[in-house]
Scaffold this motif. Structure first.
Motif, PDB file in Angstrom:
ATOM      1  N   ASP A  58      18.786  -4.742 -30.055  1.00 20.87           N
ATOM      2  CA  ASP A  58      19.892  -4.787 -30.998  1.00 20.87           C
ATOM      3  C   ASP A  58      21.073  -4.020 -30.431  1.00 20.87           C
ATOM      4  OD1 ASP A  58      21.591  -4.894 -33.108  1.00 20.87           O
ATOM      5  OD2 ASP A  58      20.261  -3.922 -34.538  1.00 20.87           O
ATOM      6  N   GLU A  59      21.877  -4.694 -29.645  1.00 22.56           N
ATOM      7  CA  GLU A  59      22.976  -4.033 -28.965  1.00 22.56           C
ATOM      8  C   GLU A  59      24.108  -3.620 -29.900  1.00 22.56           C
ATOM      9  OE1 GLU A  59      24.208  -6.552 -25.778  1.00 22.56           O
ATOM     10  OE2 GLU A  59      22.201  -6.631 -24.929  1.00 22.56           O
ATOM     11  N   THR A  60      24.188  -4.241 -31.084  1.00 20.04           N
ATOM     12  CA  THR A  60      25.284  -3.913 -31.992  1.00 20.04           C
ATOM     13  C   THR A  60      24.913  -2.836 -33.002  1.00 20.04           C
ATOM     14  OG1 THR A  60      24.666  -5.647 -33.542  1.00 20.04           O
ATOM     15  CG2 THR A  60      26.235  -6.232 -31.803  1.00 20.04           C
ATOM     16  N   CYS A  61      23.705  -2.283 -32.909  1.00 14.56           N
ATOM     17  CA  CYS A  61      23.291  -1.281 -33.888  1.00 14.56           C
ATOM     18  C   CYS A  61      24.105  -0.005 -33.697  1.00 14.56           C
ATOM     19  CB  CYS A  61      21.808  -0.989 -33.759  1.00 14.56           C
ATOM     20  SG  CYS A  61      21.220   0.016 -35.118  1.00 14.56           S
ATOM     21  N   CYS A  62      24.566   0.532 -34.806  1.00 13.35           N
ATOM     22  CA  CYS A  62      25.481   1.665 -34.761  1.00 13.35           C
ATOM     23  C   CYS A  62      24.796   3.021 -34.714  1.00 13.35           C
ATOM     24  CB  CYS A  62      26.384   1.622 -35.991  1.00 13.35           C
ATOM     25  SG  CYS A  62      27.178   0.041 -36.223  1.00 13.35           S
ATOM     26  N   GLY A  63      23.538   3.085 -34.980  1.00 14.82           N
ATOM     27  CA  GLY A  63      22.843   4.363 -35.007  1.00 14.82           C
ATOM     28  C   GLY A  63      21.363   4.146 -34.795  1.00 14.82           C
ATOM     29  N   PRO A  64      20.614   5.214 -34.652  1.00 15.58           N
ATOM     30  CA  PRO A  64      19.186   5.075 -34.374  1.00 15.58           C
ATOM     31  C   PRO A  64      18.416   4.554 -35.588  1.00 15.58           C
ATOM     32  CG  PRO A  64      19.725   7.374 -34.708  1.00 15.58           C
ATOM     33  CD  PRO A  64      21.026   6.614 -34.736  1.00 15.58           C
ATOM     34  N   ILE A  65      17.594   3.562 -35.347  1.00 17.41           N
ATOM     35  CA  ILE A  65      16.675   3.056 -36.362  1.00 17.41           C
ATOM     36  C   ILE A  65      15.285   3.171 -35.765  1.00 17.41           C
ATOM     37  CG2 ILE A  65      15.914   1.041 -37.681  1.00 17.41           C
ATOM     38  CD1 ILE A  65      18.815   0.066 -37.680  1.00 17.41           C
ATOM     39  N   VAL A  66      14.396   3.863 -36.449  1.00 13.13           N
ATOM     40  CA  VAL A  66      13.022   4.001 -35.981  1.00 13.13           C
ATOM     41  C   VAL A  66      12.322   2.669 -36.252  1.00 13.13           C
ATOM     42  CG1 VAL A  66      10.856   5.281 -36.187  1.00 13.13           C
ATOM     43  CG2 VAL A  66      13.045   6.478 -36.498  1.00 13.13           C
ATOM     44  N   PRO A  67      11.992   1.924 -35.188  1.00 12.35           N
ATOM     45  CA  PRO A  67      11.380   0.614 -35.393  1.00 12.35           C
ATOM     46  C   PRO A  67       9.964   0.727 -35.946  1.00 12.35           C
ATOM     47  CG  PRO A  67      11.576   1.100 -33.043  1.00 12.35           C
ATOM     48  CD  PRO A  67      12.185   2.249 -33.788  1.00 12.35           C
ATOM     49  N   ARG A  68       9.492  -0.352 -36.497  1.00  8.81           N
ATOM     50  CA  ARG A  68       8.178  -0.392 -37.141  1.00  8.81           C
ATOM     51  C   ARG A  68       7.074   0.094 -36.212  1.00  8.81           C
ATOM     52  NH1 ARG A  68       7.771  -3.629 -41.681  1.00  8.81           N
ATOM     53  NH2 ARG A  68       5.684  -4.294 -41.075  1.00  8.81           N
ATOM     54  N   ARG A  69       7.139  -0.296 -34.948  1.00  7.75           N
ATOM     55  CA  ARG A  69       6.076   0.106 -34.008  1.00  7.75           C
ATOM     56  C   ARG A  69       6.024   1.623 -33.830  1.00  7.75           C
ATOM     57  NH1 ARG A  69      10.120  -2.041 -31.201  1.00  7.75           N
ATOM     58  NH2 ARG A  69      11.158  -0.738 -29.655  1.00  7.75           N
ATOM     59  N   GLU A  70       7.175   2.289 -33.986  1.00  4.88           N
ATOM     60  CA  GLU A  70       7.221   3.747 -33.811  1.00  4.88           C
ATOM     61  C   GLU A  70       6.568   4.494 -34.973  1.00  4.88           C
ATOM     62  OE1 GLU A  70       8.496   5.845 -31.356  1.00  4.88           O
ATOM     63  OE2 GLU A  70       8.710   4.063 -30.105  1.00  4.88           O
ATOM     64  N   TRP A  71       6.589   3.892 -36.181  1.00  4.38           N
ATOM     65  CA  TRP A  71       5.925   4.580 -37.299  1.00  4.38           C
ATOM     66  C   TRP A  71       4.579   3.940 -37.634  1.00  4.38           C
ATOM     67  CZ3 TRP A  71       5.347   1.800 -41.850  1.00  4.38           C
ATOM     68  CH2 TRP A  71       6.268   0.790 -42.140  1.00  4.38           C
ATOM     69  N   ASN A  72       4.106   3.087 -36.723  1.00  2.00           N
ATOM     70  CA  ASN A  72       2.784   2.459 -36.844  1.00  2.00           C
ATOM     71  C   ASN A  72       2.640   1.631 -38.118  1.00  2.00           C
ATOM     72  OD1 ASN A  72       1.828   3.550 -34.393  1.00  2.00           O
ATOM     73  ND2 ASN A  72       1.420   5.493 -35.412  1.00  2.00           N
ATOM     74  N   ALA A  73       3.615   0.768 -38.344  1.00  2.00           N
ATOM     75  CA  ALA A  73       3.586  -0.096 -39.526  1.00  2.00           C
ATOM     76  C   ALA A  73       2.416  -1.069 -39.457  1.00  2.00           C
ATOM     77  CB  ALA A  73       4.892  -0.891 -39.612  1.00  2.00           C
ATOM     78  N   LEU A  74       1.880  -1.384 -40.624  1.00  2.00           N
ATOM     79  CA  LEU A  74       0.928  -2.482 -40.736  1.00  2.00           C
ATOM     80  C   LEU A  74       1.694  -3.776 -40.487  1.00  2.00           C
ATOM     81  CD1 LEU A  74      -0.817  -1.378 -44.063  1.00  2.00           C
ATOM     82  CD2 LEU A  74      -1.722  -1.115 -41.738  1.00  2.00           C
ATOM     83  N   ALA A  75       1.012  -4.807 -40.069  1.00  2.00           N
ATOM     84  CA  ALA A  75       1.666  -6.100 -39.837  1.00  2.00           C
ATOM     85  C   ALA A  75       2.253  -6.624 -41.140  1.00  2.00           C
ATOM     86  CB  ALA A  75       0.665  -7.097 -39.273  1.00  2.00           C
ATOM     87  N   SER A  76       3.421  -7.206 -41.053  1.00  2.00           N
ATOM     88  CA  SER A  76       4.086  -7.790 -42.216  1.00  2.00           C
ATOM     89  C   SER A  76       3.579  -9.208 -42.441  1.00  2.00           C
ATOM     90  CB  SER A  76       5.602  -7.824 -41.996  1.00  2.00           C
ATOM     91  OG  SER A  76       6.226  -8.462 -43.095  1.00  2.00           O
ATOM     92  N   ASP A  77       3.437  -9.580 -43.704  1.00  3.37           N
ATOM     93  CA  ASP A  77       3.072 -10.940 -44.089  1.00  3.37           C
ATOM     94  C   ASP A  77       4.263 -11.659 -44.704  1.00  3.37           C
ATOM     95  OD1 ASP A  77       0.335 -10.553 -43.329  1.00  3.37           O
ATOM     96  OD2 ASP A  77       0.036  -9.425 -45.190  1.00  3.37           O
ATOM     97  N   CYS A  78       5.456 -11.088 -44.583  1.00  2.77           N
ATOM     98  CA  CYS A  78       6.645 -11.661 -45.213  1.00  2.77           C
ATOM     99  C   CYS A  78       7.157 -12.858 -44.424  1.00  2.77           C
ATOM    100  CB  CYS A  78       7.757 -10.621 -45.323  1.00  2.77           C
ATOM    101  SG  CYS A  78       7.324  -9.217 -46.343  1.00  2.77           S
ATOM    102  N   THR A  79       7.626 -13.868 -45.150  1.00  2.00           N
ATOM    103  CA  THR A  79       8.158 -15.072 -44.509  1.00  2.00           C
ATOM    104  C   THR A  79       9.528 -15.469 -45.060  1.00  2.00           C
ATOM    105  OG1 THR A  79       6.994 -16.472 -46.093  1.00  2.00           O
ATOM    106  CG2 THR A  79       5.862 -16.011 -44.010  1.00  2.00           C
ATOM    107  N   GLU A  80       9.913 -14.924 -46.213  1.00  7.31           N
ATOM    108  CA  GLU A  80      11.174 -15.315 -46.840  1.00  7.31           C
ATOM    109  C   GLU A  80      12.342 -14.599 -46.154  1.00  7.31           C
ATOM    110  OE1 GLU A  80      13.405 -15.227 -51.166  1.00  7.31           O
ATOM    111  OE2 GLU A  80      11.245 -14.913 -51.094  1.00  7.31           O
ATOM    112  N   GLU A  81      13.150 -15.375 -45.457  1.00  9.26           N
ATOM    113  CA  GLU A  81      14.271 -14.797 -44.718  1.00  9.26           C
ATOM    114  C   GLU A  81      15.506 -14.674 -45.599  1.00  9.26           C
ATOM    115  OE1 GLU A  81      15.048 -16.555 -40.924  1.00  9.26           O
ATOM    116  OE2 GLU A  81      12.932 -16.551 -40.370  1.00  9.26           O
ATOM    117  N   LEU A  82      16.281 -13.613 -45.341  1.00  9.24           N
ATOM    118  CA  LEU A  82      17.562 -13.447 -46.020  1.00  9.24           C
ATOM    119  C   LEU A  82      18.567 -14.429 -45.437  1.00  9.24           C
ATOM    120  CD1 LEU A  82      18.021  -9.568 -46.172  1.00  9.24           C
ATOM    121  CD2 LEU A  82      17.968 -11.118 -48.128  1.00  9.24           C
ATOM    122  N   LYS A  83      19.459 -14.919 -46.271  1.00 11.68           N
ATOM    123  CA  LYS A  83      20.571 -15.735 -45.790  1.00 11.68           C
ATOM    124  C   LYS A  83      21.734 -14.770 -45.550  1.00 11.68           C
ATOM    125  CE  LYS A  83      23.457 -19.677 -46.757  1.00 11.68           C
ATOM    126  NZ  LYS A  83      23.912 -20.653 -47.727  1.00 11.68           N
TER     127      LYS A  83
END
Length: 195
Positions: free
Chosen positions: A27-52
């Protein structure tokens, strides 16, 4: 390095956006640090509904649970929130798009692309940002507020939020005490706030 200095060092590395430490590498346009899911050991997401995208609204809430003020405690807290939402409430993932810790970092929830489950009827039109803690009697520290503002700016820069976006408190849209009296008072002073 002292025990107290370790979380500070981790946060500083995240701010430098070193690969794998607090910044989305793709994400080259990100303005600040975001701790990605892998860094906080997130469970796999089952979400499929995308935002428009882009969406018009940012909904600010609080988790109303324990606050966290170190990288380790915030990683644990976001895991707790996700576990509760997935295992107890049967959501496809943590309800929020992003979570803010008192350590001054943003934690990726569903992210920019997936519809949240935080505000009935408003989810398809919003990015949901939740501060980890209860802000009825106390305000989040300035570094947490700065992280949220930076995240919103990042959303505009990425095209996920309209430039003329509106910020709303969770209580503006549902019968709830969220985001807490103290945090609500703060966001009402933000230039894009609209009740």
């Amino acid at each position: 390095m002292t025990r107290r200095g370790a979380p500070v060092a981790w946060a500083l590395l995240a701010l430098l956006a070193l690969p794998g430490l607090g910044a989305e590498e793709d994400d080259e346009t990100c303005c600040g640090p975001i701790v990605p899911r892998r860094e906080w050991n997130a469970l796999a997401s089952d979400c499929t509904e995308e935002l428009k995208l882009p969406v018009r609204y940012v909904v600010v809430s609080h988790t109303a649970g324990s606050h966290c003020d170190t990288a380790a405690s915030c990683r644990q807290q976001v895991q707790n929130v996700q576990y509760y939402h997935k295992q107890k409430l049967d959501y496809c993932d943590v309800a929020y798009n992003f979570l803010i810790g008192e350590d001054g970092l943003v934690y990726e929830g569903r992210g920019w692309n997936y519809t949240g489950a935080h505000t009935s009827r408003w989810n398809p039109y919003t990015i949901g940002i939740s501060f980890m803690g209860n802000y009825m009697e106390r305000a989040p520290p300035p570094r947490a507020i700065r992280a949220a503002k930076s995240l919103i700016g990042c959303g505009v820069a990425r095209g996920a939020l309209l430039p003329k976006y509106k910020v709303k408190g969770h209580r503006d849209l549902q019968r709830t005490l969220s985001p807490g009296d103290q945090l609500y008072e703060i966001i009402q002073k933000w230039p894009h706030y609209k009740s």
